[in-house]
Design a protein around this motif. Structure first.
Motif, mmCIF file in Angstrom:
data_model
loop_
_atom_site.group_PDB
_atom_site.id
_atom_site.type_symbol
_atom_site.label_atom_id
_atom_site.label_comp_id
_atom_site.label_asym_id
_atom_site.label_seq_id
_atom_site.Cartn_x
_atom_site.Cartn_y
_atom_site.Cartn_z
ATOM 1 N N LYS A 246 0.820 -1.223 0.000
ATOM 2 C CA LYS A 246 0.000 0.000 0.000
ATOM 3 C C LYS A 246 0.851 1.270 0.000
ATOM 4 N N VAL A 247 2.152 1.116 0.185
ATOM 5 C CA VAL A 247 3.040 2.275 0.042
ATOM 6 C C VAL A 247 3.169 2.575 -1.447
ATOM 7 N N SER A 248 2.849 3.792 -1.842
ATOM 8 C CA SER A 248 2.900 4.157 -3.267
ATOM 9 C C SER A 248 3.165 5.647 -3.416
ATOM 10 N N CYS A 249 3.438 6.044 -4.652
ATOM 11 C CA CYS A 249 3.663 7.461 -4.970
ATOM 12 C C CYS A 249 3.142 7.686 -6.380
ATOM 13 N N GLU A 250 1.963 8.256 -6.492
ATOM 14 C CA GLU A 250 1.306 8.401 -7.791
ATOM 15 C C GLU A 250 2.125 9.238 -8.762
ATOM 16 N N GLN A 251 2.762 10.303 -8.288
ATOM 17 C CA GLN A 251 3.526 11.163 -9.176
ATOM 18 C C GLN A 251 4.863 10.545 -9.573
ATOM 19 N N CYS A 252 5.288 9.505 -8.835
ATOM 20 C CA CYS A 252 6.634 8.961 -9.044
ATOM 21 C C CYS A 252 6.650 7.854 -10.080
ATOM 22 N N VAL B 33 1.904 13.859 3.960
ATOM 23 C CA VAL B 33 3.025 14.018 4.887
ATOM 24 C C VAL B 33 3.996 12.890 4.550
ATOM 25 N N VAL B 34 5.214 13.243 4.097
ATOM 26 C CA VAL B 34 6.167 12.261 3.585
ATOM 27 C C VAL B 34 7.467 12.351 4.365
ATOM 28 N N ARG B 35 7.940 11.185 4.794
ATOM 29 C CA ARG B 35 9.277 11.058 5.396
ATOM 30 C C ARG B 35 9.908 9.796 4.824
ATOM 31 N N ASN C 105 -5.082 7.504 6.073
ATOM 32 C CA ASN C 105 -4.263 6.598 5.281
ATOM 33 C C ASN C 105 -2.777 6.902 5.470
ATOM 34 N N ARG C 106 -2.178 6.272 6.436
ATOM 35 C CA ARG C 106 -0.735 6.353 6.643
ATOM 36 C C ARG C 106 -0.136 4.978 6.360
ATOM 37 N N GLN C 107 0.843 4.945 5.439
ATOM 38 C CA GLN C 107 1.442 3.689 5.023
ATOM 39 C C GLN C 107 2.952 3.739 5.247
ATOM 40 N N ALA D 67 10.100 3.920 3.671
ATOM 41 C CA ALA D 67 9.079 4.931 3.412
ATOM 42 C C ALA D 67 8.092 5.058 4.564
ATOM 43 N N ASP D 68 7.696 6.299 4.787
ATOM 44 C CA ASP D 68 6.613 6.627 5.727
ATOM 45 C C ASP D 68 5.790 7.713 5.046
ATOM 46 N N ARG D 69 4.666 7.315 4.448
ATOM 47 C CA ARG D 69 3.898 8.222 3.600
ATOM 48 C C ARG D 69 2.430 8.251 4.041
ATOM 49 N N THR D 70 1.946 9.443 4.352
ATOM 50 C CA THR D 70 0.526 9.672 4.619
ATOM 51 C C THR D 70 -0.055 10.418 3.434
ATOM 52 N N PHE D 71 -1.045 9.823 2.755
ATOM 53 C CA PHE D 71 -1.681 10.490 1.609
ATOM 54 C C PHE D 71 -3.182 10.243 1.680
ATOM 55 N N GLU D 72 -3.940 11.329 1.852
ATOM 56 C CA GLU D 72 -5.353 11.243 2.208
ATOM 57 C C GLU D 72 -6.217 12.084 1.274
#
Length: 431
Positions: free
Chosen positions: A79-85, A379-381, A416-418, A404-409
């Motif tokens: 579930k960790v993802s990055c749509e723009q990446c 929120v991305v770290r 949704n924090r993954q 990765a520590d990515r919150t995208f809501e």
């Protein structure tokens, strides 16, 4: 001249017919000599190398690169993802047991046509044959760059660029994906302009000496950004590339950067900013409210510092601003503050003609992404540790481990924090 010689030939033949005492073989030899001289007069001067005829292939060059990735190794959370990446990294599915399709993936497949078609006109055309307009559908052709540089002096220090090109905001945004160490650009700076490009009009200035330095930093493997001027100023639609403008408000951007030589080191500080209004054109879900969807404030200012790897390097950027962001409490898109940046530590190791670049990257971003669903809140770290190996110019291999520590809501996933780790691999071919 040729006509005169032909007349002379006819006269000789006539004299041969009436002069009985003239040797026929002599007449034949003289005729052949004159015909040879006529043929030689028609041939181009190949010995001198002079050829005034111009060909299109003398002015236009062709090059390109392709990237093939695999993101399926040691993934702890799909579930960790990055749509723009990278659309092959993770999944954005809302199904609880959804798995990522982390198969082999063509990330980029680009050709670059460019050339100085006139002493004052340079053109650049770059299509990408691996665009992904929607999830699961791959490898569509899309224009990345199509622009013309009009110069005003012999050294081409003053230029105006017209067309679709990169917006002069951020060092890593300007840096070609074929040159960048990390597999994806950072969220903080890259969230300003999707795919880094838009349709606009830009003025660039740089002394000839500094233009040569920009070129050297790329050509000699120092991971430069390319030549986007010491000073840049321009206007653009503000609606990202390959889309019609959503309002009549042009964005304004400015950038100043300079690569200084200090002893054996080269440093490049820079500052950039833009201002405009963002127009939503279908990104907002039903039920989500936006105060003025055609004119949402979109402003940023960022700073850059680069120490080129000779052999140790540092690259860092940070930006702050205001932009649209989804509010999970009120189910609205608000104008909010944003901030974030990244830092990369890298090293350049040369072994004969091979280049090896170990690197480590940390990035942070707290803000929205206007071009994603409901101006998705982030929120991305992320921590990235990797190495790039170039055994020869035509091939590069990169391995990158991501923590990765990515919150995208958004309205569908308001909580949704993954968190997760994975190993990412890329083979790049340059031609």
């Amino acid at each position: 001249m040729i006509k005169i010689k032909l007349v002379a030939v006819l006269l000789l033949i006539n004299f041969a017919a009436i002069a009985q005492d003239l040797n026929k073989q002599d007449v034949k030899n003289e005729v052949m000599r004159i015909l040879d001289s006529i043929n030689k007069a028609k041939l181009p001067d190949t010995k001198s190398g002079v050829n005034n005829e111009e060909h299109w292939y003398d002015k236009i060059s062709l090059r390109g690169y392709a990237q093939i990735r695999y993101n399926g190794l040691f993934s702890t959370n799909d579930k960790v993802s990055c749509e723009q990446c990278d659309k092959s990294w993770g999944t954005t599915s809302t199904e609880p047991d959804a798995k990522s399709n982390n198969g082999l993936f063509i990330r980029r497949a680009r050709l670059v046509f460019s050339g100085q078609v006139h002493p004052n006109v340079f053109f650049y055309f770059q299509p990408d044959f691996a665009s992904s307009p929607s999830t699961g559908i791959q490898n569509f052709v899309q224009i990345r760059d199509l622009y013309f540089d009009l110069s005003f002096d012999k050294k081409k220090e003053y230029r105006v660029r017209v067309g679709q090109s990169k917006i002069p905001y951020g060092f890593e945004n300007m840096q070609s994906s074929s040159q960048r160490l990390a597999l994806d650009r950072n969220d903080a700076m890259n969230s300003a302009i999707l795919n880094e490009r838009d349709l606009g009009l830009f003025f660039y200035w740089a002394p000839a000496e500094i233009r040569e330095r920009f070129a050297m930093l790329v050509k000699d493997g120092y991971k430069g950004s390319g030549d986007f001027g010491v000073f840049a100023f321009g206007v653009y639609n503000g609606q990202i590339a390959n889309k019609l403008d959503g309002n009549r408000d042009l964005n304004v951007v400015a950038r100043v950067t300079y690569p200084f030589v200090i002893g054996s080191q080269i440093i490049e500080p820079g500052i950039q900013a833009y201002t405009g209004k963002w127009a939503f054109t279908g990104e907002i879900s039903p039920g989500v409210k936006v105060n003025d969807p055609q004119y949402v404030k979109d402003q940023r200012v960022g700073a850059t510092f680069v120490l080129y790897p000779r052999p140790f390097g540092i690259q860092t950027e940070y930006n702050i601003g205001t932009g649209p962001r989804y509010n999970t409490v009120t189910n609205t898109v608000d104008e909010t503050d944003l901030n974030g940046g990244y830092v990369i530590f890298n090293y350049k190791l040369d072994i004969k003609k091979q280049h090896i670049y170990p690197f480590a990257k940390f990035q942070y971003y707290d803000g929205g992404k206007k071009y994603e669903k409901d101006a998705r809140s982030y929120v991305v770290r992320d921590y990235e540790i990797g190495i790039e190996w170039q055994p020869f110019k035509a091939f590069e291999f990169t391995a990158e481990y991501v923590i990765a520590d990515r919150t995208f809501e958004d309205s569908v996933l308001p909580i949704n924090r993954q968190q997760g780790n994975l190993l990412r691999l890329q083979a790049q071919f340059n031609f």
